[in-house]
Motif scaffolding. Structure first.
Motif, mmCIF file in Angstrom:
data_model
loop_
_atom_site.group_PDB
_atom_site.id
_atom_site.type_symbol
_atom_site.label_atom_id
_atom_site.label_comp_id
_atom_site.label_asym_id
_atom_site.label_seq_id
_atom_site.Cartn_x
_atom_site.Cartn_y
_atom_site.Cartn_z
ATOM 1 N N GLY A 91 71.070 100.861 152.358
ATOM 2 C CA GLY A 91 70.595 99.931 153.380
ATOM 3 C C GLY A 91 71.735 99.227 154.072
ATOM 4 N N THR B 290 66.916 100.952 153.921
ATOM 5 C CA THR B 290 67.408 101.789 152.828
ATOM 6 C C THR B 290 66.902 103.221 152.924
ATOM 7 O OG1 THR B 290 67.663 101.874 150.434
ATOM 8 C CG2 THR B 290 65.485 101.318 151.250
ATOM 9 N N SER C 159 68.310 107.167 147.301
ATOM 10 C CA SER C 159 68.506 106.138 146.270
ATOM 11 C C SER C 159 67.888 106.572 144.953
ATOM 12 C CB SER C 159 67.895 104.810 146.736
ATOM 13 O OG SER C 159 68.526 104.337 147.900
#
Length: 533
Positions: free
Chosen positions: A293, A313, A318
């Motif tokens: 992000g 993000t 992730s």
């Protein structure tokens, strides 16, 4: 390829209805989804089988390839599933899951305690619903198994804490996505009295479905409110059934998705061998979400802030970074025990293989999602909300319509994207004071429909996390989801009539208590009948 437009036709409902009906009747998820995809392809291509075959090929390929490159979102979810499967297998090999179960058994003294453990973990791990369902399932399953809690009950706990928590938490992938949409709606209608985040926080106490779904989980766990097919699964579990493998049909169709892993657990396992990799997984995932992000903010020339980082993000990558970190931590624990490398490699393959069934179902679910999008099912359903209707009925109507759309399409996020702007436009054209109640109704209805849908990816992953037969999970969760929907309808009716969040919550809570009392009576009655027999 020219496709027929069904935006204004009820025919657009046929593929999802046929797929859902077949899934419930036959209990064969893949076959049912395949029939839905085939039916949609034939309808879209004016009954031309050759064109339909080409359409299906392009639709399935779009699951893997997008705009000339990999479909990074889909592939990141597949990658995370494989990583988590391998990590879970290593946790089993290390003896960490058995050590944790023994540790929890010494502290968790009852069946109720094991269910509450899963529920509390579901509430506290709210970063992402996929991550929640799979990670909490991996942690909780050894403990709930020890106390003979059915896999169906665990799947219900996972599913009914994952999405409801994510939808009311701004620091989650869901929260960031919703805030972004709401911000655009507020700007479009010139509403400057509060920010996008401020509006989102005001929506939380009006999201009756999410709030009462979480309360229902704790009520079910504490009071043992087992109704419908859930009672049958709990009785079977109390007799030791349902933990080795699930139904023959599901095992055949999902490639032994629900069979136990054939892994011999190490005698050297410690609690930390389970806890440490899970903590690494959580911390690395959150840190990666903030990092990706922050990179996006920097690329746009914006200063770093926590909310901005979550809004921008890259959730998929992730999850991959977090999964790799967790897998490395789990790998180090088994290496530290001096286990043979050939056994570690074999375990990694078993863990990856255990996820093949879930991945196959997801691919079919994504494919039928594309078909439903091309059929314009969402556009047709949204058109039903517009007409000469009393303004005070709009929140509850939007709740039900969003639920129907999410159920039919199998996606709450897709429903958010379609229905939130429509709700905003309807409020802007009628009464801006109803803006927040109508937006909250869409959020609540989307999660409700998603919970009930057999083709929802979050529902599928909750089944995966609990290692429960998928249709068993859908069937056992349905009475609880419908009861919470009833509570929510009362809340939205009162909210539309009074514009008072306090009165709405009070009315909803009164109905919630009545539902729990009714469930308690039903549950005790069935238990007495079983004992008499």
């Amino acid at each position: 390829m020219n496709l027929i437009d069904f935006a204004s036709s009820p025919i657009s409902l046929m593929p999802p209805i046929v797929a859902l009906s077949l899934a419930i009747i036959t209990r064969r998820v893949l076959v049912s989804l395949g029939v839905g995809i085939l039916l949609g392809a034939v309808l879209l291509n004016d009954y031309s089988l050759s064109n339909a075959a080409g359409y299906i090929g392009s639709t399935v390929s779009s699951v893997f390839v997008e705009d000339g490159g990999l479909n990074m979102w889909n592939m990141s979810i597949v990658g995370f599933l494989l990583l988590l499967g391998m990590m879970t297998a290593l946790l089993t090999l290390s003896g960490g899951t058995r050590a944790f179960a023994e540790w929890a058994q010494s502290r968790v003294k009852s069946k109720r305690g094991s269910k509450l453990l899963a529920a509390f973990l579901g509430v506290f791990i709210f970063v992402d619903d996929y991550f929640n369902s799979l990670a909490v399932g991996a942690i909780s399953r050894p403990v709930t198994d020890r106390f003979y809690v059915s896999r169906a009950k665990l799947a219900y706990i996972l599913d009914s804490t994952a999405a409801p928590m994510c939808v009311i938490m701004p620091a989650s992938s869901w929260g960031a996505y919703i805030i972004t949409i709401i911000g655009g709606i507020l700007v479009a209608h010139g509403m400057t009295e509060y920010s996008a985040l401020g509006a989102y926080l005001r929506l939380v106490p009006m999201n009756f479905y999410a709030l009462f779904a979480i309360l229902m989980v704790f009520a079910v766990a504490w009071f043992g409110l087992d109704v419908g097919k859930m009672r049958d699964h709990e009785v079977a579990a109390s007799q030791g059934h349902g933990f080795e493998k699930d139904s023959e049909n599901d095992a055949q169709e999902a490639h032994e998705l629900n069979e136990e892993l054939d892994i011999e657990q190490s005698e050297k396992g410690k609690v930390r061998d389970l806890v440490l990799p899970i903590l690494v997984l959580i911390v690395a995932t959150v840190a990666s979400m903030l990092y990706t992000g922050a990179q996006a903010l920097e690329a746009d020339g914006k200063a770093f802030n926590l909310l901005g980082a979550f809004e921008n993000t890259d959730v998929g990558m992730s999850l991959i970074y977090g999964g790799v970190s967790g897998l490395i931590a789990a790998f180090l624990t088994v290496v530290a025990q001096g286990l043979a490398m050939i056994e570690i490699v074999r375990t990694l393959w078993i863990g990856a293989k255990s996820m093949f069934g879930a991945i196959l179902i997801l691919i079919f679910a994504w494919s039928i999602g594309s078909v439903i999008g091309d059929m314009n099912t969402g556009s047709y359903l949204s058109s039903l909300a517009q007409g000469n209707i009393g303004l005070h009925w709009l929140p509850v109507i939007l709740f039900l319509l969003s639920g129907l759309m999410a159920f039919s399409t199998g996606t709450s996020w897709g429903t958010f994207g379609i229905m939130l702007p429509i709700a905003g436009d309807m409020a802007g054209a009628t009464d801006l004071a109803l803006m927040l109640p109508m937006l909250s109704a869409v959020l609540a209805g989307s999660v409700f429909g998603d919970h009930c849908s057999p083709i929802s990816d979050t529902t599928i992953l909750s089944s995966t996390g609990a290692r429960c037969n998928h249709i068993d999970h859908v069937a056992t969760q349905l009475p609880y989801a419908l009861s919470v929907a009833l509570v929510s309808c009362v809340g939205f009716i009162v909210l539309g009539m009074t514009s008072s969040v306090l009165f709405s919550l009070a009315a909803s809570f009164a109905v919630f208590v009545a539902v729990c009392v009714a469930f308690s009576i039903i549950s005790k009655s069935k238990m007495e009948n079983c004992q008499n027999v």
